[in-house]
Design a protein around this motif. Structure first.
Motif, PDB file in Angstrom:
ATOM      1  N   GLY A   1       0.810  -1.212   0.000  1.00 32.43           N
ATOM      2  CA  GLY A   1       0.000   0.000   0.000  1.00 32.43           C
ATOM      3  C   GLY A   1       0.846   1.267   0.000  1.00 32.43           C
ATOM      4  N   LEU A   2       0.181   2.376  -0.315  1.00 26.00           N
ATOM      5  CA  LEU A   2       0.873   3.654  -0.488  1.00 26.00           C
ATOM      6  C   LEU A   2       1.523   4.144   0.816  1.00 26.00           C
ATOM      7  N   ALA A   3       0.857   3.890   1.953  1.00 23.95           N
ATOM      8  CA  ALA A   3       1.443   4.331   3.228  1.00 23.95           C
ATOM      9  C   ALA A   3       2.760   3.612   3.471  1.00 23.95           C
TER      10      ALA A   3
ATOM     11  N   VAL B   1       4.754  12.264  -4.753  1.00 26.74           N
ATOM     12  CA  VAL B   1       4.251  12.471  -6.115  1.00 26.74           C
ATOM     13  C   VAL B   1       4.075  11.093  -6.751  1.00 26.74           C
ATOM     14  N   LEU B   2       2.859  10.709  -7.062  1.00 22.34           N
ATOM     15  CA  LEU B   2       2.646   9.358  -7.593  1.00 22.34           C
ATOM     16  C   LEU B   2       3.257   9.228  -8.987  1.00 22.34           C
ATOM     17  N   GLY B   3       4.017   8.134  -9.171  1.00 22.69           N
ATOM     18  CA  GLY B   3       4.789   7.948 -10.395  1.00 22.69           C
ATOM     19  C   GLY B   3       3.969   7.516 -11.596  1.00 22.69           C
TER      20      GLY B   3
ATOM     21  N   SER C   1     -15.548   5.704  -5.964  1.00 16.62           N
ATOM     22  CA  SER C   1     -15.051   4.496  -5.288  1.00 16.62           C
ATOM     23  C   SER C   1     -13.660   4.072  -5.765  1.00 16.62           C
ATOM     24  N   ARG C   2     -13.099   4.779  -6.766  1.00 17.68           N
ATOM     25  CA  ARG C   2     -11.728   4.475  -7.211  1.00 17.68           C
ATOM     26  C   ARG C   2     -10.692   5.294  -6.447  1.00 17.68           C
ATOM     27  N   TYR C   3     -11.155   6.290  -5.683  1.00 13.76           N
ATOM     28  CA  TYR C   3     -10.227   7.283  -5.149  1.00 13.76           C
ATOM     29  C   TYR C   3     -10.358   7.470  -3.639  1.00 13.76           C
ATOM     30  N   GLY C   4      -9.433   8.283  -3.088  1.00 13.24           N
ATOM     31  CA  GLY C   4      -9.607   8.815  -1.753  1.00 13.24           C
ATOM     32  C   GLY C   4     -10.444  10.078  -1.884  1.00 13.24           C
ATOM     33  N   ILE C   5     -11.452  10.245  -1.022  1.00 13.32           N
ATOM     34  CA  ILE C   5     -12.359  11.397  -1.134  1.00 13.32           C
ATOM     35  C   ILE C   5     -12.280  12.215   0.163  1.00 13.32           C
TER      36      ILE C   5
ATOM     37  N   VAL D   1     -11.829   9.653   3.202  1.00  9.64           N
ATOM     38  CA  VAL D   1     -12.093   8.217   3.189  1.00  9.64           C
ATOM     39  C   VAL D   1     -11.587   7.620   1.875  1.00  9.64           C
ATOM     40  N   GLU D   2     -10.953   6.439   1.966  1.00 13.22           N
ATOM     41  CA  GLU D   2     -10.396   5.790   0.776  1.00 13.22           C
ATOM     42  C   GLU D   2     -11.443   4.905   0.113  1.00 13.22           C
ATOM     43  N   LYS D   3     -11.630   5.104  -1.180  1.00 10.18           N
ATOM     44  CA  LYS D   3     -12.515   4.306  -2.027  1.00 10.18           C
ATOM     45  C   LYS D   3     -13.904   4.071  -1.422  1.00 10.18           C
ATOM     46  N   PRO D   4     -14.649   5.174  -1.119  1.00  6.88           N
ATOM     47  CA  PRO D   4     -15.991   5.018  -0.552  1.00  6.88           C
ATOM     48  C   PRO D   4     -17.011   4.634  -1.617  1.00  6.88           C
TER      49      PRO D   4
ATOM     50  N   ALA E   1     -11.749  14.224  -5.225  1.00  8.47           N
ATOM     51  CA  ALA E   1     -10.920  13.018  -5.151  1.00  8.47           C
ATOM     52  C   ALA E   1      -9.440  13.378  -5.069  1.00  8.47           C
ATOM     53  N   ILE E   2      -8.723  12.640  -4.258  1.00  5.87           N
ATOM     54  CA  ILE E   2      -7.275  12.835  -4.099  1.00  5.87           C
ATOM     55  C   ILE E   2      -6.584  12.525  -5.422  1.00  5.87           C
ATOM     56  N   ALA E   3      -5.642  13.396  -5.821  1.00  3.83           N
ATOM     57  CA  ALA E   3      -5.117  13.322  -7.185  1.00  3.83           C
ATOM     58  C   ALA E   3      -3.591  13.225  -7.280  1.00  3.83           C
ATOM     59  N   GLY E   4      -2.980  12.458  -6.389  1.00 10.09           N
ATOM     60  CA  GLY E   4      -1.599  12.030  -6.644  1.00 10.09           C
ATOM     61  C   GLY E   4      -0.466  12.982  -6.292  1.00 10.09           C
ATOM     62  N   ARG E   5      -0.743  14.088  -5.619  1.00 13.40           N
ATOM     63  CA  ARG E   5       0.333  14.995  -5.183  1.00 13.40           C
ATOM     64  C   ARG E   5       0.055  15.376  -3.738  1.00 13.40           C
ATOM     65  N   TYR E   6       1.084  15.267  -2.882  1.00  7.52           N
ATOM     66  CA  TYR E   6       0.914  15.538  -1.455  1.00  7.52           C
ATOM     67  C   TYR E   6       2.138  16.283  -0.925  1.00  7.52           C
ATOM     68  N   ALA E   7       1.970  16.971   0.203  1.00  6.75           N
ATOM     69  CA  ALA E   7       3.109  17.481   0.989  1.00  6.75           C
ATOM     70  C   ALA E   7       2.845  17.094   2.433  1.00  6.75           C
TER      71      ALA E   7
ATOM     72  N   TYR F   1      -2.196  -0.817   3.361  1.00  7.77           N
ATOM     73  CA  TYR F   1      -1.949   0.338   4.233  1.00  7.77           C
ATOM     74  C   TYR F   1      -2.139   1.602   3.390  1.00  7.77           C
ATOM     75  N   GLN F   2      -3.208   2.323   3.635  1.00  8.98           N
ATOM     76  CA  GLN F   2      -3.590   3.456   2.790  1.00  8.98           C
ATOM     77  C   GLN F   2      -3.095   4.776   3.395  1.00  8.98           C
ATOM     78  N   ILE F   3      -2.431   5.592   2.583  1.00  7.30           N
ATOM     79  CA  ILE F   3      -1.955   6.893   3.083  1.00  7.30           C
ATOM     80  C   ILE F   3      -3.161   7.769   3.478  1.00  7.30           C
ATOM     81  N   THR F   4      -4.295   7.558   2.801  1.00  7.08           N
ATOM     82  CA  THR F   4      -5.520   8.296   3.141  1.00  7.08           C
ATOM     83  C   THR F   4      -5.874   8.068   4.612  1.00  7.08           C
ATOM     84  N   ASP F   5      -5.752   6.816   5.080  1.00  2.43           N
ATOM     85  CA  ASP F   5      -6.061   6.520   6.486  1.00  2.43           C
ATOM     86  C   ASP F   5      -5.031   7.170   7.417  1.00  2.43           C
TER      87      ASP F   5
ATOM     88  N   VAL G   1      -6.299  18.702 -15.596  1.00  4.09           N
ATOM     89  CA  VAL G   1      -6.762  17.306 -15.570  1.00  4.09           C
ATOM     90  C   VAL G   1      -5.647  16.403 -15.066  1.00  4.09           C
ATOM     91  N   ARG G   2      -6.019  15.488 -14.176  1.00  2.00           N
ATOM     92  CA  ARG G   2      -5.083  14.452 -13.748  1.00  2.00           C
ATOM     93  C   ARG G   2      -5.400  13.169 -14.501  1.00  2.00           C
ATOM     94  N   ARG G   3      -4.380  12.491 -14.982  1.00  5.22           N
ATOM     95  CA  ARG G   3      -4.626  11.206 -15.647  1.00  5.22           C
ATOM     96  C   ARG G   3      -3.765  10.127 -15.017  1.00  5.22           C
TER      97      ARG G   3
HETATM   98  C1  G1P Z   1      -4.185   6.145  -4.813  1.00  2.00           C
HETATM   99  C2  G1P Z   1      -4.663   6.804  -3.503  1.00  2.00           C
HETATM  100  C3  G1P Z   1      -6.024   7.451  -3.707  1.00  2.00           C
HETATM  101  C4  G1P Z   1      -5.944   8.451  -4.844  1.00  2.00           C
HETATM  102  C5  G1P Z   1      -5.426   7.739  -6.115  1.00  2.00           C
HETATM  103  C6  G1P Z   1      -5.230   8.703  -7.282  1.00  2.00           C
HETATM  104  O1  G1P Z   1      -5.057   5.087  -5.125  1.00  2.00           O
HETATM  105  O2  G1P Z   1      -4.729   5.821  -2.494  1.00  2.00           O
HETATM  106  O3  G1P Z   1      -6.411   8.103  -2.513  1.00  2.00           O
HETATM  107  O4  G1P Z   1      -7.210   9.026  -5.066  1.00  2.00           O
HETATM  108  O5  G1P Z   1      -4.161   7.095  -5.865  1.00  2.00           O
HETATM  109  O6  G1P Z   1      -4.227   9.621  -7.040  1.00  2.00           O
HETATM  110  P1  G1P Z   1      -4.669   3.898  -6.177  1.00  2.00           P
HETATM  111  O7  G1P Z   1      -4.733   4.500  -7.542  1.00  2.00           O
HETATM  112  O8  G1P Z   1      -3.303   3.440  -5.801  1.00  2.00           O
HETATM  113  O9  G1P Z   1      -5.728   2.849  -5.969  1.00  2.00           O
END
Ligand code: G1P
Length: 265
Positions: free
Chosen positions: A93-95, A113-115, A155-159, A176-179, A189-195, A215-219, A241-243
């Motif tokens: 998991g991301l955490a 920064v998600l790769g 439900s695909r994202y952290g909200i 909440v992650e993937k509600p 929705a959380i979009a892959g960049r954090y500080a 282990y979810q970083i959202t949690d 736009v995030r892709r």
């Molecule tokens: C991860 C995060 C999620 C975020 C998503 C897109 O999910 O856990 O909160 O919304 O990236 O940035 P994953 O795509 O790994 O399921």
């Protein structure tokens, strides 16, 4: 810049890139998804340029034993920017991936920064730069980029749950992650960049497996909020736009946009 702001200026980024890329098979059998082409460069090189353009000078790639091609591509660094590598033993998991940055970041604040996630922008200040600026200018322990997303896709994202007010930047009081759509606290929705401040590590240690058993970083960010720390969001604007490159439909969309940029050249 005041000395306080200097302490809150981020120069280190952790790029998780250890995921298996199963949704892009057979393309990712031997090639990490972060190295598939997006026009003239691999996906990850676009992201590294975004990070360096924002003033980051030290980058840690979190990879797996199967993905050393990422190290072969990027090497030790470029133009004074230092690259390091850490190995995530298991994809838990991301955490867990962020935890691999513990020695690299020390007690300094840092970016994640998600790769596999690219962001197009029409703004002079990129969303990632806005995250760094928001971290510098507020007392936030966490800052996250969010994108307004149709309810059917939450439900695909952290909200996140906005505390008061929304765009362009706002504080949150939950996430909440993937509600399921009916449980989503908003459409952001959380979009892959954090500080983060280094306090995220203690939150990660207290994180239990969550959505998908990971282990979810959202949690972990939820634990940060429970500790009465403040967490802010930076919202993408209408022309941004995030892709996620991790699935074929959004990879193809990103590729079309990139090809259009180069058409006629
Ligand atoms: C991860 C995060 C999620 C975020 C998503 C897109 O999910 O856990 O909160 O919304 O990236 O940035 P994953 O795509 O790994 O399921």
């Amino acid at each position: 810049m005041s000395s306080q702001n200097k302490l809150r200026t981020i120069t280190k980024a952790v790029i998780p890139a250890a995921g298996k890329g199963t949704r892009l098979l057979p393309l990712t059998k031997a090639v990490p998804k972060e190295l598939i082409p997006l026009g003239k460069k691999p996906v990850l090189e676009h992201i590294v340029e975004e990070v360096i353009g924002a003033g980051i000078s030290e980058v840690l790639f979190v990879i797996s034993e199967e993905k050393t091609a990422i190290r072969s591509h990027f090497g030790d660094g470029i133009g004074g920017v230092r690259f390091e590598y850490a190995f995530q033993a298991e994809q838990k998991g991301l955490a867990d991936a962020v935890m691999c940055g513990r020695d690299f970041t020390g007690d300094d604040p840092f970016a994640v920064v998600l790769g596999d996630s690219v962001i197009e922008t029409d703004q002079r200040t990129t969303p990632f730069e806005r995250v760094l600026n928001t971290h510098r200018d507020t007392d936030a322990s966490g800052v996250i980029v969010v994108q307004k997303t149709p309810l059917a896709e939450v439900s695909r994202y952290g909200i996140v749950s906005p505390k008061h007010g929304t765009a362009p930047s706002f504080e949150i009081d939950g996430l909440v992650e993937k509600p399921k759509p009916e449980q989503a606290p908003s459409e952001y929705a959380i979009a892959g960049r954090y500080a983060f401040d280094a306090s995220i590590y203690d939150c990660i240690r207290r994180t239990k497996p969550g959505a998908n058993g990971e282990y979810q970083i959202t949690d972990s960010i939820g634990i940060m909020l429970n500790d009465a720390k403040s967490v802010w969001c930076v919202a993408l604007g209408p022309g941004e736009v995030r892709r996620d490159i991790g699935t074929f439909p959004s990879y193809f969309e990103a590729l079309e946009v990139e090809i259009a940029k180069h058409s006629g050249r």
